[in-house]
Motif scaffolding. Structure first.
Motif, mmCIF file in Angstrom:
data_model
loop_
_atom_site.group_PDB
_atom_site.id
_atom_site.type_symbol
_atom_site.label_atom_id
_atom_site.label_comp_id
_atom_site.label_asym_id
_atom_site.label_seq_id
_atom_site.Cartn_x
_atom_site.Cartn_y
_atom_site.Cartn_z
ATOM 1 N N SER A 7 42.867 46.597 30.327
ATOM 2 C CA SER A 7 42.589 47.399 31.516
ATOM 3 C C SER A 7 41.926 46.523 32.566
ATOM 4 O O SER A 7 41.518 45.385 32.305
ATOM 5 C CB SER A 7 41.651 48.553 31.149
ATOM 6 O OG SER A 7 40.391 48.032 30.726
ATOM 7 N N ARG A 8 41.795 47.067 33.774
ATOM 8 C CA ARG A 8 41.099 46.330 34.827
ATOM 9 C C ARG A 8 39.659 46.042 34.405
ATOM 10 O O ARG A 8 39.140 44.948 34.658
ATOM 11 C CB ARG A 8 41.120 47.138 36.125
ATOM 12 C CG ARG A 8 40.265 46.517 37.222
ATOM 13 C CD ARG A 8 40.376 47.263 38.520
ATOM 14 N NE ARG A 8 41.594 46.880 39.231
ATOM 15 C CZ ARG A 8 41.840 47.236 40.496
ATOM 16 N NH1 ARG A 8 40.999 47.981 41.162
ATOM 17 N NH2 ARG A 8 42.962 46.849 41.073
ATOM 18 N N GLU A 9 39.045 47.011 33.755
ATOM 19 C CA GLU A 9 37.667 46.810 33.285
ATOM 20 C C GLU A 9 37.593 45.664 32.284
ATOM 21 O O GLU A 9 36.693 44.814 32.350
ATOM 22 C CB GLU A 9 37.148 48.105 32.642
ATOM 23 C CG GLU A 9 35.733 48.022 32.098
ATOM 24 C CD GLU A 9 34.671 47.945 33.178
ATOM 25 O OE1 GLU A 9 33.526 47.590 32.836
ATOM 26 O OE2 GLU A 9 34.976 48.233 34.352
ATOM 27 N N ALA A 65 36.080 40.164 31.016
ATOM 28 C CA ALA A 65 36.443 38.855 30.475
ATOM 29 C C ALA A 65 36.172 37.758 31.500
ATOM 30 O O ALA A 65 35.678 36.669 31.154
ATOM 31 C CB ALA A 65 37.911 38.843 30.069
ATOM 32 N N ALA A 66 36.476 38.025 32.755
ATOM 33 C CA ALA A 66 36.221 37.045 33.809
ATOM 34 C C ALA A 66 34.724 36.802 33.979
ATOM 35 O O ALA A 66 34.282 35.655 34.156
ATOM 36 C CB ALA A 66 36.839 37.521 35.122
ATOM 37 N N VAL A 67 33.936 37.865 33.914
ATOM 38 C CA VAL A 67 32.480 37.731 34.019
ATOM 39 C C VAL A 67 31.937 36.898 32.859
ATOM 40 O O VAL A 67 31.087 36.011 33.052
ATOM 41 C CB VAL A 67 31.805 39.118 34.056
ATOM 42 C CG1 VAL A 67 30.297 39.002 33.838
ATOM 43 C CG2 VAL A 67 32.100 39.820 35.379
ATOM 44 N N ARG A 110 43.101 31.605 32.045
ATOM 45 C CA ARG A 110 42.017 31.729 31.081
ATOM 46 C C ARG A 110 41.676 33.197 30.823
ATOM 47 O O ARG A 110 41.428 33.598 29.686
ATOM 48 C CB ARG A 110 40.768 31.004 31.592
ATOM 49 C CG ARG A 110 40.833 29.488 31.617
ATOM 50 C CD ARG A 110 40.751 28.873 30.235
ATOM 51 N NE ARG A 110 39.597 29.273 29.474
ATOM 52 C CZ ARG A 110 38.383 28.713 29.576
ATOM 53 N NH1 ARG A 110 38.175 27.719 30.439
ATOM 54 N NH2 ARG A 110 37.397 29.125 28.802
ATOM 55 N N VAL A 111 41.652 33.990 31.881
ATOM 56 C CA VAL A 111 41.325 35.410 31.723
ATOM 57 C C VAL A 111 42.411 36.106 30.910
ATOM 58 O O VAL A 111 42.114 36.925 30.025
ATOM 59 C CB VAL A 111 41.149 36.086 33.096
ATOM 60 C CG1 VAL A 111 40.961 37.593 32.929
ATOM 61 C CG2 VAL A 111 39.954 35.489 33.832
ATOM 62 N N ALA A 124 46.786 38.862 27.192
ATOM 63 C CA ALA A 124 47.856 39.346 28.069
ATOM 64 C C ALA A 124 48.628 38.160 28.632
ATOM 65 O O ALA A 124 48.160 37.026 28.627
ATOM 66 C CB ALA A 124 47.265 40.168 29.206
ATOM 67 N N GLY A 125 49.790 38.429 29.172
ATOM 68 C CA GLY A 125 50.538 37.425 29.900
ATOM 69 C C GLY A 125 49.930 37.242 31.275
ATOM 70 O O GLY A 125 49.413 38.197 31.870
ATOM 71 N N VAL A 126 49.987 36.024 31.794
ATOM 72 C CA VAL A 126 49.361 35.753 33.084
ATOM 73 C C VAL A 126 49.927 36.666 34.173
ATOM 74 O O VAL A 126 49.170 37.256 34.961
ATOM 75 C CB VAL A 126 49.560 34.275 33.482
ATOM 76 C CG1 VAL A 126 49.014 34.021 34.883
ATOM 77 C CG2 VAL A 126 48.883 33.361 32.486
ATOM 78 N N MET A 127 51.229 36.815 34.228
ATOM 79 C CA MET A 127 51.833 37.588 35.307
ATOM 80 C C MET A 127 51.420 39.051 35.277
ATOM 81 O O MET A 127 51.333 39.699 36.323
ATOM 82 C CB MET A 127 53.359 37.459 35.249
ATOM 83 C CG MET A 127 53.882 36.047 35.475
ATOM 84 S SD MET A 127 53.255 35.303 37.007
ATOM 85 C CE MET A 127 53.957 36.416 38.228
ATOM 86 N N SER A 128 51.153 39.557 34.085
ATOM 87 C CA SER A 128 50.775 40.972 33.991
ATOM 88 C C SER A 128 49.421 41.245 34.642
ATOM 89 O O SER A 128 49.147 42.369 35.067
ATOM 90 C CB SER A 128 50.742 41.415 32.525
ATOM 91 O OG SER A 128 49.738 40.721 31.811
ATOM 92 N N LEU A 129 48.571 40.219 34.759
ATOM 93 C CA LEU A 129 47.257 40.417 35.357
ATOM 94 C C LEU A 129 47.351 40.695 36.853
ATOM 95 O O LEU A 129 46.464 41.329 37.423
ATOM 96 C CB LEU A 129 46.371 39.184 35.135
ATOM 97 C CG LEU A 129 45.385 39.266 33.975
ATOM 98 C CD1 LEU A 129 46.114 39.447 32.667
ATOM 99 C CD2 LEU A 129 44.497 38.032 33.936
#
Length: 222
Positions: A15-17, A22-24, A39-40, A46-51
């Motif tokens: 999810s966005r949360e 994870a980024a934090v 990295r996130v 997840a796949g990079v593009m899905s982010l």
């Protein structure tokens, strides 16, 4: 800040949360440079593009991160005491504590474009604290921006100083250099200043003194 992804279709495993958290965590552990979409994505599986459906670029991700950690700030409906100086002082100390927990935050604040809900809630509290000053709306917004900018700058310097202090003998070398300069006869103002009674130089004491001067200045503007 763009809305969260629609609930239509198959529910994703993240999810966005989760992405923001994870980024934090990456930034807390390794600094902002470690925060890349790749990295996130690896952190949340997840796949990079899905982010990119959740954060189309790193700037948006940083805004999400700032608002995420801003949720740690107190945002009760009313200031604690009604004494605007005391309440604003408490808010600034809360900001400093938050930035020390998340050392990347001062840098991220300098690039923020949009206030998220947690940031807006804290701004609302700060504006309520400033109401007794009689300042107009623009001056209150400027005062809050000035306060936040001061805290961010101070914490960035504090973190850099702490990192530098790990070098053996650095503080002693700097003190010896200043003493030599003050004694050379060419810097009488500096010599007089250094000869004055000493004050506590702990980060907490310095922050309190600088903050008091800033808040006194806000009280004299209109």
């Amino acid at each position: 800040m763009s809305p969260a992804r629609s609930g239509k279709g198959r529910k994703p495993a993240f999810s966005r949360e989760a992405i923001t958290a994870a980024a934090v965590a990456l930034a807390d552990a390794e600094g902002l440079d470690a925060v890349t979409m790749r990295r996130v994505a690896a952190q949340v599986g997840a796949g990079v593009m899905s982010l990119y459906s959740y954060a189309p670029d790193k700037e948006t991700l940083l805004e999400l991160m700032v608002d995420h950690v801003s949720g740690e700030l107190p945002t009760t409906d009313a200031p604690a005491t009604g004494d605007w100086r005391a309440d604003l002082t408490a808010l600034a100390h809360d900001q400093r504590s938050l930035m020390l927990r998340h050392p990347w935050l001062p840098t991220a604040l300098s690039t923020r474009r949009v206030l998220g809900p947690n940031s807006l809630a804290f701004l609302e509290r700060a504006l309520a604290a400033l109401r007794p000053t009689g300042l107009d709306g623009a001056a209150k917004l400027e005062g809050f921006a000035q306060l936040t900018g001061f805290v961010a700058g101070y914490v960035a310097h504090e973190i850099a100083q702490a990192a530098g202090a790990r070098s053996p003998g650095r503080a002693a070398a700097e003190a010896a250099y200043l003493a030599a300069v003050a004694a050379d006869g060419h810097h009488p103002e500096l010599a007089e200043a250094l000869a004055a009674p000493g004050r506590s130089l702990t980060p907490e004491a310095l922050f309190a003194r600088f903050l008091n001067r800033l808040i006194d200045g806000l009280g004299s503007t209109g």
